[in-house]
Write a protein that holds these residues in place. Structure first.
Motif, PDB file in Angstrom:
ATOM      1  N   THR A 117      -9.599   6.513  -6.879  1.00  0.00           N
ATOM      2  CA  THR A 117      -9.828   6.752  -5.445  1.00  0.00           C
ATOM      3  C   THR A 117     -10.139   4.943  -4.811  1.00  0.00           C
ATOM      4  OG1 THR A 117     -10.598   8.538  -5.665  1.00  0.00           O
ATOM      5  CG2 THR A 117     -11.072   7.610  -3.688  1.00  0.00           C
ATOM      6  N   ARG A 165       0.872  10.304  10.225  1.00  0.00           N
ATOM      7  CA  ARG A 165       1.384  10.790   8.601  1.00  0.00           C
ATOM      8  C   ARG A 165       0.245  11.707   7.994  1.00  0.00           C
ATOM      9  NH1 ARG A 165       3.030   4.834   6.184  1.00  0.00           N
ATOM     10  NH2 ARG A 165       4.670   4.272   7.737  1.00  0.00           N
ATOM     11  N   ASP A 208      -6.326  17.391  -0.572  1.00  0.00           N
ATOM     12  CA  ASP A 208      -6.604  17.550   0.937  1.00  0.00           C
ATOM     13  C   ASP A 208      -7.857  16.816   1.321  1.00  0.00           C
ATOM     14  OD1 ASP A 208      -7.455  18.638   3.606  1.00  0.00           O
ATOM     15  OD2 ASP A 208      -6.724  20.583   3.143  1.00  0.00           O
ATOM     16  N   ILE A 243     -11.587  18.106  -4.826  1.00  0.00           N
ATOM     17  CA  ILE A 243     -11.093  16.865  -5.037  1.00  0.00           C
ATOM     18  C   ILE A 243     -11.134  17.007  -6.767  1.00  0.00           C
ATOM     19  CG2 ILE A 243     -11.274  14.398  -5.284  1.00  0.00           C
ATOM     20  CD1 ILE A 243     -10.530  15.437  -2.636  1.00  0.00           C
ATOM     21  N   PHE A 272      -7.964  17.060  -9.508  1.00  0.00           N
ATOM     22  CA  PHE A 272      -7.799  15.984 -10.544  1.00  0.00           C
ATOM     23  C   PHE A 272      -8.094  16.462 -12.012  1.00  0.00           C
ATOM     24  CE2 PHE A 272      -8.065  13.020  -6.687  1.00  0.00           C
ATOM     25  CZ  PHE A 272      -7.150  11.911  -7.160  1.00  0.00           C
ATOM     26  N   PRO A 290       0.870  -1.371  -0.053  1.00  0.00           N
ATOM     27  CA  PRO A 290      -0.016   0.206  -0.125  1.00  0.00           C
ATOM     28  C   PRO A 290       0.745   1.243  -0.090  1.00  0.00           C
ATOM     29  CG  PRO A 290      -1.016  -1.640   1.420  1.00  0.00           C
ATOM     30  CD  PRO A 290       0.268  -2.155   1.036  1.00  0.00           C
TER      31      PRO A 290
HETATM   32 FE1  CCH Z   1      -5.146   8.280  -0.805  1.00  0.00          FE
HETATM   33  N1  CCH Z   1      -4.870   8.615   0.997  1.00  0.00           N
HETATM   34  N2  CCH Z   1      -6.094   9.839  -1.108  1.00  0.00           N
HETATM   35  N3  CCH Z   1      -5.011   7.716  -2.801  1.00  0.00           N
HETATM   36  N4  CCH Z   1      -3.688   6.378  -0.393  1.00  0.00           N
HETATM   37  C1  CCH Z   1      -3.764   7.929   2.148  1.00  0.00           C
HETATM   38  C2  CCH Z   1      -3.417   6.470   1.786  1.00  0.00           C
HETATM   39  C3  CCH Z   1      -3.455   5.974   0.795  1.00  0.00           C
HETATM   40  C4  CCH Z   1      -6.403  10.526  -0.302  1.00  0.00           C
HETATM   41  C5  CCH Z   1      -6.015  10.864   0.908  1.00  0.00           C
HETATM   42  C6  CCH Z   1      -5.336   9.776   1.793  1.00  0.00           C
HETATM   43  C7  CCH Z   1      -5.868   8.271  -3.962  1.00  0.00           C
HETATM   44  C8  CCH Z   1      -6.531   9.542  -3.591  1.00  0.00           C
HETATM   45  C9  CCH Z   1      -6.653  10.088  -2.454  1.00  0.00           C
HETATM   46  C10 CCH Z   1      -3.418   5.733  -1.446  1.00  0.00           C
HETATM   47  C11 CCH Z   1      -3.692   5.494  -2.781  1.00  0.00           C
HETATM   48  C12 CCH Z   1      -4.379   6.606  -3.384  1.00  0.00           C
HETATM   49  C13 CCH Z   1      -4.155   8.802   3.366  1.00  0.00           C
HETATM   50  C14 CCH Z   1      -3.490   8.218   4.626  1.00  0.00           C
HETATM   51  C15 CCH Z   1      -4.820   9.589   3.003  1.00  0.00           C
HETATM   52  C16 CCH Z   1      -5.214  10.983   3.997  1.00  0.00           C
HETATM   53  C17 CCH Z   1      -2.019   8.427   4.640  1.00  0.00           C
HETATM   54  C18 CCH Z   1      -1.492   7.896   5.835  1.00  0.00           C
HETATM   55  O1  CCH Z   1      -1.869   8.518   6.917  1.00  0.00           O
HETATM   56  O2  CCH Z   1      -0.603   7.060   5.673  1.00  0.00           O
HETATM   57  C19 CCH Z   1      -7.602  11.719  -1.138  1.00  0.00           C
HETATM   58  C20 CCH Z   1      -8.095  12.889  -0.357  1.00  0.00           C
HETATM   59  C21 CCH Z   1      -7.483  11.192  -2.208  1.00  0.00           C
HETATM   60  C22 CCH Z   1      -8.202  11.889  -3.103  1.00  0.00           C
HETATM   61  O3  CCH Z   1      -9.102  11.264  -4.020  1.00  0.00           O
HETATM   62  C23 CCH Z   1      -5.368   7.936  -5.081  1.00  0.00           C
HETATM   63  C24 CCH Z   1      -5.725   8.327  -6.315  1.00  0.00           C
HETATM   64  C25 CCH Z   1      -4.477   6.584  -5.023  1.00  0.00           C
HETATM   65  C26 CCH Z   1      -3.937   5.783  -5.803  1.00  0.00           C
HETATM   66  C27 CCH Z   1      -4.484   5.468  -6.988  1.00  0.00           C
HETATM   67  C28 CCH Z   1      -3.146   4.289  -0.721  1.00  0.00           C
HETATM   68  C29 CCH Z   1      -2.670   2.948  -1.339  1.00  0.00           C
HETATM   69  C30 CCH Z   1      -2.911   4.765   0.639  1.00  0.00           C
HETATM   70  C31 CCH Z   1      -2.457   3.717   1.841  1.00  0.00           C
HETATM   71  C32 CCH Z   1      -0.884   4.032   2.238  1.00  0.00           C
HETATM   72  C33 CCH Z   1      -0.483   3.083   3.377  1.00  0.00           C
HETATM   73  O4  CCH Z   1       0.467   3.588   3.745  1.00  0.00           O
HETATM   74  O5  CCH Z   1      -1.232   2.216   3.843  1.00  0.00           O
END
Ligand code: CCH
Length: 291
Positions: free
Chosen positions: A168, A180, A142, A150, A154, A39
């Protein structure tokens, strides 16, 4: 060697299939999060790519500018040092791969190894050499804001509503970390399995607000507080135009995989000056070892 073997040229070659295997081999770690670095590698590929601006043609994965400050220190990139550091031994083993190629390939490998679709990938990113390639802060979404924010973020990358919702769906993977982003918990009950579960969870649960110790808030499932949603996501879900795609992907995993494949490949290629003759790779997943 054949008489056409060119030793000088050979030294710049990269065995991308081996890079895929090397990434796949390092994903599992029972002491980290839910047992996989997949992830956080997907998040690295996304944050490296999602800085693209279609009007100025700046940002994107080409220069791997997150290696430099200030971009490395942008709040949105908190925690991604874990992912960047993890890939350093692979960079050392394959010194001719660019960081931009390595980070995007690692994202593709993580998605595939965690059960997701095969995502076509091609090399061609060239590393920037200084902070001059860094993008300004604020180009990534954000999570405390609403669906219009959003959309704007994008649309600036060149995506439409359907692609935004498909992308998403990557939140089937991984979790939020209080140190984080300030949010906490996973979006799905199997955060190391890539599936359409995110769309099922968001449509099927009843969401209530939960105040966080840091002063913020998020949505949690009224009956099972193990899963969560970000403020931005429930705003998206309640948007008429976005909603049709949430419903479509909750019902149809094949359609989600198809649309996600296209959107993620597009994301990782934003702003990359391909010459046009690059080989397109469709990597095979590693054989599953039954122990
Ligand atoms: Fe995301 N994401 N993301 N995200 N994201 C977070 C974690 C992951 C948003 C906010 C957050 C995408 C779009 C968005 C992943 C992939 C994608 C976190 C937590 C936030 C906040 C971070 C933390 O605390 O570690 C928002 C808002 C959007 C808007 O649409 C898109 C697009 C993708 C990929 C295609 C993944 C995977 C994670 C998990 C990371 C982990 O360390 O587990």
């Amino acid at each position: 060697h054949s008489p056409y073997f060119n030793g000088a040229n050979k030294s710049t070659e990269v065995d991308y299939v081996q890079v895929y295997k090397d990434v796949a081999d390092l994903l599992e770690d029972n002491d980290y999060d839910d047992g996989s670095y997949g992830p956080v590698l997907v998040r690295l590929a996304w944050h490296a790519s999602g800085t693209y601006d279609v009007d100025t043609k700046t940002g994107g994965s080409n220069s791997a500018s997150m290696r430099f400050e200030p971009e490395a220190l942008h709040g949105a990139n908190n925690g991604l040092k874990v992912a960047r550091d993890l890939l350093e031994p692979i960079k050392a083993k394959h010194p001719n791969i660019s960081y931009g190629d390595l980070w995007t390939l690692a994202g593709v490998a993580a998605i595939q190894e965690l059960g997701g679709p095969t995502i076509p990938w091609r090399p061609g990113r060239t590393d920037g050499t200084s902070a001059e390639s860094c993008t300004p802060d604020g180009r990534l979404p954000d999570a405390t804001k609403k669906q219009d924010h959003i959309r704007n973020i994008f649309y600036r990358m060149g995506f439409n509503d359907q692609e935004i919702v498909a992308l998403t769906g990557a939140h089937a993977l991984g979790r939020c970390h209080p140190d984080r982003s300030g949010f906490e918990g996973p979006w799905s009950e199997q955060p190391t399995l890539f599936s359409n579960e995110y769309f099922k969870v968001i449509s099927e649960r009843e969401w209530i607000k939960k105040e966080l110790k840091n002063g913020g808030w998020q949505w949690v499932d009224k009956n099972n507080t193990d899963v969560m949603m970000l403020p931005a996501e429930i705003s998206m879900f309640n948007d008429k135009e976005f909603r049709k795609y949430f419903e479509l992907y909750a019902k149809d995993q094949d359609q989600f995989f198809k649309d996600f494949t296209n959107a993620f490949a597009k994301l990782t290629e934003l702003g990359v000056p391909f010459k046009g003759d690059e080989k397109v790779y469709k990597f095979e997943t590693l054989p599953v070892v039954v122990t």
